[in-house]
Design a protein around this motif. Structure first.
Motif, PDB file in Angstrom:
ATOM      1  N   GLN A 153      16.181   5.357  -7.145  1.00 47.09           N
ATOM      2  CA  GLN A 153      16.810   4.901  -5.905  1.00 47.09           C
ATOM      3  C   GLN A 153      15.779   4.753  -4.786  1.00 47.09           C
ATOM      4  N   SER A 154      14.964   5.800  -4.580  1.00 49.81           N
ATOM      5  CA  SER A 154      14.025   5.716  -3.453  1.00 49.81           C
ATOM      6  C   SER A 154      12.893   4.754  -3.770  1.00 49.81           C
ATOM      7  N   ARG A 155      12.567   4.659  -5.045  1.00 52.11           N
ATOM      8  CA  ARG A 155      11.563   3.679  -5.422  1.00 52.11           C
ATOM      9  C   ARG A 155      12.045   2.274  -5.080  1.00 52.11           C
ATOM     10  N   ARG A 156      13.312   2.059  -5.400  1.00 50.44           N
ATOM     11  CA  ARG A 156      13.868   0.734  -5.122  1.00 50.44           C
ATOM     12  C   ARG A 156      13.856   0.451  -3.621  1.00 50.44           C
ATOM     13  N   GLU A 157      14.170   1.473  -2.852  1.00 53.73           N
ATOM     14  CA  GLU A 157      14.173   1.289  -1.399  1.00 53.73           C
ATOM     15  C   GLU A 157      12.782   0.956  -0.872  1.00 53.73           C
ATOM     16  N   ALA A 158      11.788   1.678  -1.392  1.00 51.01           N
ATOM     17  CA  ALA A 158      10.405   1.409  -0.949  1.00 51.01           C
ATOM     18  C   ALA A 158       9.987  -0.011  -1.328  1.00 51.01           C
ATOM     19  N   TYR A 159      10.423  -0.418  -2.516  1.00 45.37           N
ATOM     20  CA  TYR A 159      10.114  -1.774  -2.983  1.00 45.37           C
ATOM     21  C   TYR A 159      10.774  -2.817  -2.084  1.00 45.37           C
TER      22      TYR A 159
ATOM     23  N   GLU B  97      11.688  -2.489   0.937  1.00 49.17           N
ATOM     24  CA  GLU B  97      11.050  -2.453   2.253  1.00 49.17           C
ATOM     25  C   GLU B  97       9.771  -3.312   2.246  1.00 49.17           C
ATOM     26  N   ALA B  98       8.953  -3.140   1.210  1.00 50.71           N
ATOM     27  CA  ALA B  98       7.721  -3.932   1.100  1.00 50.71           C
ATOM     28  C   ALA B  98       8.048  -5.416   1.001  1.00 50.71           C
ATOM     29  N   LEU B  99       9.074  -5.716   0.228  1.00 44.45           N
ATOM     30  CA  LEU B  99       9.494  -7.101   0.044  1.00 44.45           C
ATOM     31  C   LEU B  99       9.910  -7.728   1.369  1.00 44.45           C
ATOM     32  N   ARG B 100      10.681  -6.963   2.136  1.00 41.91           N
ATOM     33  CA  ARG B 100      11.119  -7.453   3.450  1.00 41.91           C
ATOM     34  C   ARG B 100       9.927  -7.738   4.345  1.00 41.91           C
ATOM     35  N   GLU B 101       8.962  -6.816   4.343  1.00 40.53           N
ATOM     36  CA  GLU B 101       7.769  -6.993   5.187  1.00 40.53           C
ATOM     37  C   GLU B 101       6.979  -8.231   4.773  1.00 40.53           C
ATOM     38  N   ILE B 102       6.868  -8.436   3.471  1.00 40.23           N
ATOM     39  CA  ILE B 102       6.121  -9.611   2.987  1.00 40.23           C
ATOM     40  C   ILE B 102       6.794 -10.898   3.453  1.00 40.23           C
ATOM     41  N   LYS B 103       8.115 -10.921   3.349  1.00 41.46           N
ATOM     42  CA  LYS B 103       8.846 -12.121   3.782  1.00 41.46           C
ATOM     43  C   LYS B 103       8.676 -12.338   5.290  1.00 41.46           C
ATOM     44  N   ASP B 104       8.824 -11.264   6.053  1.00 42.89           N
ATOM     45  CA  ASP B 104       8.641 -11.366   7.516  1.00 42.89           C
ATOM     46  C   ASP B 104       7.250 -11.871   7.856  1.00 42.89           C
ATOM     47  N   ASN B 105       6.244 -11.259   7.228  1.00 46.83           N
ATOM     48  CA  ASN B 105       4.869 -11.618   7.566  1.00 46.83           C
ATOM     49  C   ASN B 105       4.520 -13.033   7.126  1.00 46.83           C
ATOM     50  N   THR B 106       5.113 -13.477   6.025  1.00 42.42           N
ATOM     51  CA  THR B 106       4.879 -14.858   5.579  1.00 42.42           C
ATOM     52  C   THR B 106       5.468 -15.835   6.596  1.00 42.42           C
ATOM     53  N   CYS B 107       6.679 -15.535   7.065  1.00 39.65           N
ATOM     54  CA  CYS B 107       7.295 -16.411   8.067  1.00 39.65           C
ATOM     55  C   CYS B 107       6.495 -16.392   9.363  1.00 39.65           C
ATOM     56  N   ARG B 108       5.994 -15.216   9.731  1.00 37.14           N
ATOM     57  CA  ARG B 108       5.174 -15.116  10.945  1.00 37.14           C
ATOM     58  C   ARG B 108       3.893 -15.940  10.817  1.00 37.14           C
TER      59      ARG B 108
ATOM     60  N   ASP C  84       0.819  -1.215   0.000  1.00 34.64           N
ATOM     61  CA  ASP C  84       0.000   0.000   0.000  1.00 34.64           C
ATOM     62  C   ASP C  84       0.855   1.267   0.000  1.00 34.64           C
ATOM     63  N   ALA C  85       1.825   1.308   0.905  1.00 35.12           N
ATOM     64  CA  ALA C  85       2.668   2.508   1.026  1.00 35.12           C
ATOM     65  C   ALA C  85       3.431   2.760  -0.275  1.00 35.12           C
ATOM     66  N   TYR C  86       3.907   1.700  -0.871  1.00 33.01           N
ATOM     67  CA  TYR C  86       4.645   1.802  -2.123  1.00 33.01           C
ATOM     68  C   TYR C  86       3.763   2.396  -3.219  1.00 33.01           C
ATOM     69  N   PHE C  87       2.554   1.858  -3.346  1.00 31.02           N
ATOM     70  CA  PHE C  87       1.670   2.337  -4.415  1.00 31.02           C
ATOM     71  C   PHE C  87       1.174   3.755  -4.153  1.00 31.02           C
ATOM     72  N   ARG C  88       1.027   4.102  -2.884  1.00 32.59           N
ATOM     73  CA  ARG C  88       0.585   5.463  -2.568  1.00 32.59           C
ATOM     74  C   ARG C  88       1.632   6.462  -3.058  1.00 32.59           C
ATOM     75  N   LYS C  89       2.894   6.097  -2.884  1.00 31.72           N
ATOM     76  CA  LYS C  89       3.989   6.958  -3.295  1.00 31.72           C
ATOM     77  C   LYS C  89       4.221   6.889  -4.799  1.00 31.72           C
ATOM     78  N   TYR C  90       4.199   5.687  -5.296  1.00 33.51           N
ATOM     79  CA  TYR C  90       4.471   5.472  -6.725  1.00 33.51           C
ATOM     80  C   TYR C  90       3.238   4.849  -7.343  1.00 33.51           C
ATOM     81  N   GLN C  91       2.313   5.729  -7.722  1.00 32.08           N
ATOM     82  CA  GLN C  91       1.054   5.255  -8.300  1.00 32.08           C
ATOM     83  C   GLN C  91       1.332   4.234  -9.398  1.00 32.08           C
ATOM     84  N   PRO C  92       0.582   3.180  -9.455  1.00 33.79           N
ATOM     85  CA  PRO C  92       0.849   2.108 -10.417  1.00 33.79           C
ATOM     86  C   PRO C  92       1.091   2.577 -11.845  1.00 33.79           C
ATOM     87  N   TRP C  93       0.338   3.614 -12.277  1.00 37.75           N
ATOM     88  CA  TRP C  93       0.529   4.023 -13.687  1.00 37.75           C
ATOM     89  C   TRP C  93       1.852   4.751 -13.914  1.00 37.75           C
TER      90      TRP C  93
END
Ligand code: ATP
Length: 342
Positions: A254-260, A262-273, A230-239
């Motif tokens: 650069q910052s787009r990559r960082e936001a991406y 970050e989301a990836l890390r959260e997904i991995k953490d939450n999947t393991c949880r 959500d945070a990623y798309f809010r910042k970088y609208q899909p279009w």
């Protein structure tokens, strides 16, 4: 024990031949999968996310051809986000009928455990009344519990510390639990997230993204991946994504990559949880007297990851399949056979 056996020569055995069941198929009005208390027989495949439950259900149904599958994954009930929620793709279903998979349209409200109990309950009754064998497959232990217990009280959280699990069930259940050592499963789950993104998860989420609903956590919006991006798309609208043709400047990249990332890390953490929570719940059900047979798929996943890591060396594709057949499929076929003959 399975950790140091990967190079053993016994893995080079041929796969077992397709076997047909021995019992006769009965007329459509004669439900025959019933025990002596006249309870419907039900195969229940349990396990944390990523352990191969869907694969096992299809493998079992080739041995028991009149099997039909009922999904018990909370997020896979909903229509949509097939990649993100890991629905088994159509070609992999091999023609086996699946129920409650993508059948719920309501993404603005949660499907409640009691709703699942009644929907899955009548599905099982229908399957059994036609003489077919119902297989329940999915990771939501809250839903599985709600469906199976003799009396269900929606007010009680059976997984809370103070509660206890009832062993009085309304079906005659054969519980198969696919387990993978945590160190191996957690590594595999992270690889799987990367693969899901490679196969179009971000594009699927971009299409699903609705700025007016950001932060609303109901129904399918709870699926791992939706809140995280959500945070990623809010910042970088899909279009504005590079995939859609807009080339971002370097800083932005650069910052787009960082936001991406970050989301990836959260997904991995939450999947393991999620996987950890699921294992905890399975253990609770077992302590409550639910009679699971546990299969260790650790060696399968080690072989699978070894193959992924050594793609340059053309590792044998068959190795992990052989291990899976021998350590999970064959023994579970035996158990189901015995269970059906009881
Ligand atoms: P809880 O009581 O915590 O809801 P549960 O056993 O009833 O647990 P789970 O299936 O473990 O239900 O799902 C809990 C949460 O895990 C979901 O709300 C969702 O965030 C995430 N989740 C579960 N299954 C999936 C899936 N297939 N895809 C994406 N996310 C999922």
């Amino acid at each position: 024990s399975s950790f140091h056996s990967l190079d053993s020569p016994v893995f080079h055995r041929p796969l077992p031949l397709h076997r047909r069941p021995r019992w006769p198929r009965m007329g459509s009005s004669t439900p025959h999968h019933r025990n002596n208390q006249n309870k419907t027989k039900l195969i229940v495949i349990m396990g944390a996310t990523g352990t191969g439950k869907s694969r096992l259900s299809i493998d079992l149904s080739t041995h028991f051809p009149h099997s039909q599958i009922i999904n018990s994954d909370k997020m896979q009930l909903y229509n949509g986000l097939d990649i993100t929620t890991n629905k088994i793709p159509l070609p992999e279903r091999k023609g086996v009928q699946h129920y409650l998979l993508g059948e719920f349209d309501s993404i603005d409200a949660d499907v409640e455990p009691s709703q699942f109990r009644s929907a899955a309950g009548s599905t099982i009754a229908d399957i059994a009344s036609r003489g077919n064998l119902p297989l329940l497959v999915g990771g939501s232990n809250t839903f599985i519990h709600a469906l199976l217990v003799e009396t269900f009280d929606p007010q009680v959280d059976v997984f809370a510390e103070s509660s206890s699990v009832s062993r009085a069930l309304r079906y005659d259940c054969c519980f198969l639990w696919v387990d993978v050592a945590w160190s191996v499963l957690s590594e595999y789950l992270c690889i799987r997230v990367d693969e899901m993104l490679d196969s179009g998860m971000l594009e699927e989420l971009a299409q699903f993204y609705d700025p007016t609903k950001a932060g609303v956590m109901v129904g399918l919006r709870k699926a791992i991946g939706v809140p995280e991006f959500d945070a990623y798309f809010r910042k970088y609208q899909p279009w504005e994504s590079p995939e859609n043709g807009v080339v971002p400047n370097k800083d932005r990249d650069q910052s787009r990559r960082e936001a991406y990332e970050e989301a990836l890390r959260e997904i991995k953490d939450n999947t393991c949880r999620l996987a950890k929570r699921q294992i905890g719940k399975i253990l609770r059900l077992r302590e409550g007297g639910w009679d699971f047979t546990r299969f260790d798929a650790t060696a399968t996943f080690q072989a699978l990851m070894k193959k992924k890591q050594s793609s340059a060396v053309a590792a044998p594709e068959l190795e992990w399949r052989e291990i899976w057949e021998r350590e999970v499929v064959e023994p579970s076929v035996k158990i189901v056979k015995r269970f059906l003959e009881e």
